[in-house]
Scaffold this active site. Structure first.
Site, mmCIF file in Angstrom:
data_model
loop_
_atom_site.group_PDB
_atom_site.id
_atom_site.type_symbol
_atom_site.label_atom_id
_atom_site.label_comp_id
_atom_site.label_asym_id
_atom_site.label_seq_id
_atom_site.Cartn_x
_atom_site.Cartn_y
_atom_site.Cartn_z
ATOM 1 N N GLY A 1 -2.210 -11.075 21.673
ATOM 2 C CA GLY A 1 -0.836 -10.867 22.102
ATOM 3 C C GLY A 1 0.107 -10.989 20.917
ATOM 4 O O GLY A 1 -0.205 -11.621 19.901
ATOM 5 N N CYS A 2 1.286 -10.388 21.045
ATOM 6 C CA CYS A 2 2.234 -10.401 19.929
ATOM 7 C C CYS A 2 2.766 -11.807 19.651
ATOM 8 O O CYS A 2 2.817 -12.242 18.492
ATOM 9 C CB CYS A 2 3.376 -9.428 20.198
ATOM 10 S SG CYS A 2 4.199 -9.625 21.799
ATOM 11 N N PHE A 3 3.143 -12.543 20.703
ATOM 12 C CA PHE A 3 3.617 -13.910 20.488
ATOM 13 C C PHE A 3 2.526 -14.810 19.911
ATOM 14 O O PHE A 3 2.780 -15.568 18.970
ATOM 15 C CB PHE A 3 4.153 -14.505 21.789
ATOM 16 C CG PHE A 3 5.452 -13.924 22.261
ATOM 17 C CD1 PHE A 3 6.560 -13.866 21.428
ATOM 18 C CD2 PHE A 3 5.586 -13.450 23.554
ATOM 19 C CE1 PHE A 3 7.771 -13.339 21.865
ATOM 20 C CE2 PHE A 3 6.781 -12.928 24.010
ATOM 21 C CZ PHE A 3 7.882 -12.869 23.168
#
Length: 347
Positions: free
Chosen positions: A150-152
């Site tokens: 995921g990006c986060f």
């Protein structure tokens, strides 16, 4: 040998960014990589030129429906599909196909976490696509199944994992990530309208509710001798793309700023896509725009007795599509950095 690549979800932001990167890949220029089927559910029948005018090279290509039959016959399949749909398609693709999933379906190791945060049956775990994590690069070489992070979690993990592994901090971290609106995808949403987001900041999915919370904890826990508690707060900002993460944690007794900086510089010394900034410089989302870079700064707040680590990534590049291409490179034997920009776009 030519590697034939398909992209499912090609008309979304992640799919479009994968296309942009592949078109600049040296293997595409040399004919070693061919772009095959481009699929999507909601835009099937449209041409890519109608949907993505920034990719004129493939303007006449028609988007096909996403089915296992359409994706058959490819060596590599990128899945840029909503959570839950990836597993359905992936399980129909043969074991000889390299499947690189940009959704969350195969990231989490703990089935209970998956069921709690995603509300469906856990389908298993694939090699996890942050090569900069200890042991992960080796696991990704030649892998036929890859879960793109995921990006986060990418921004948070790269910010904190050196400190956790070196034992600089207590296993209790607070993470705040400010993100651009493209992280919400292309699907129409009132919350992402310009009139709702411009000139405003908004926290959302707070108090441990965000789906990326267990993923961050899982990553940090891999290099810790005890579970790591994670308090994660995402904040929506009026930016098209980019994530700025600030992470804090209590310092172990006696840790100095010099020690912390030395740990980070050594940890990332050989990493192409992570740059530890000089003392006093701060990560900026603009500096990594369109690149596969993560910029990191580590500092000590002596009064509070805490470490403060800041990171900046482009959520669509290092946070999704760039990571996917980086993993493809490792899987099929290309140079890991091939086709991945190391310089941001400014201003």
């Amino acid at each position: 040998m030519t590697i034939k690549v398909a992209i499912a979800g090609a008309s979304g932001y992640a799919g479009g960014e994968i296309l942009r990167l592949l078109l600049g890949h040296p293997a595409y220029a040399s004919g070693e990589l061919e772009i095959g089927a481009l699929t999507a559910a909601s835009t099937a029948g449209s041409t890519l030129g109608e949907l993505m005018p920034h990719i004129p090279q493939l303007a006449d290509r028609v988007i096909q429906d996403t089915t296992a039959e359409t994706l058959a016959g490819h060596d590599v399949v990128f899945l840029g599909l909503p959570h839950g749909f990836s597993a359905e398609i992936a399980l129909q693709l043969g074991p000889d196909v390299t499947v690189i999933d940009c959704a969350a379906d195969f990231r989490l190791q703990n089935a209970a976490d998956w069921e709690k945060f995603y509300g469906s049956e856990h389908q298993g775990t694939w090699p996890y696509g942050i090569p900069e994590m200890p042991g992960h690069r080796e696991a990704l070489r030649g892998a036929k199944r890859v879960a793109v992070p995921g990006c986060f979690p990418t921004g948070a993990t790269l910010a904190l994992i050196p400190a956790v592994q070196a034992g600089l901090i207590e296993p209790d971290v607070s993470v705040v990530s400010i993100t651009g609106v493209s992280g919400g995808g292309k699907k129409a949403s009132v919350a992402l309208l310009g009139s709702e987001t411009m000139g405003s900041l908004k926290a959302y999915n707070t108090s441990g509710k965000h789906r990326h919370t267990p993923e961050i904890a899982q990553n940090l826990g891999e290099v810790s001798d005890k579970p790591v508690k994670v308090s994660f707060t995402p904040v929506l900002a009026p930016l098209p793309r980019g994530i700025l993460t600030t992470a804090t944690a209590p310092l172990k007794e006696g840790v100095t700023a010099e020690q912390a900086r030395a740990v980070y510089e050594e940890f990332y010394a050989q990493e192409t896509f992570v740059h530890v900034l000089p003392e006093g410089a701060q990560p900026q989302t603009q500096a990594v725009l369109g690149s596969n870079m993560c910029h990191v700064q580590v500092e000590i707040d002596e009064e509070a007795g805490k470490v403060l680590v800041t990171s900046a990534i482009d959520n669509l590049t290092k946070g999704t599509a760039g990571a996917a291409v980086q993993c493809m490179n490792l899987s099929v034997g290309f140079d890991e950095a091939a086709g991945l920009p190391q310089v941001g776009v400014a201003p």
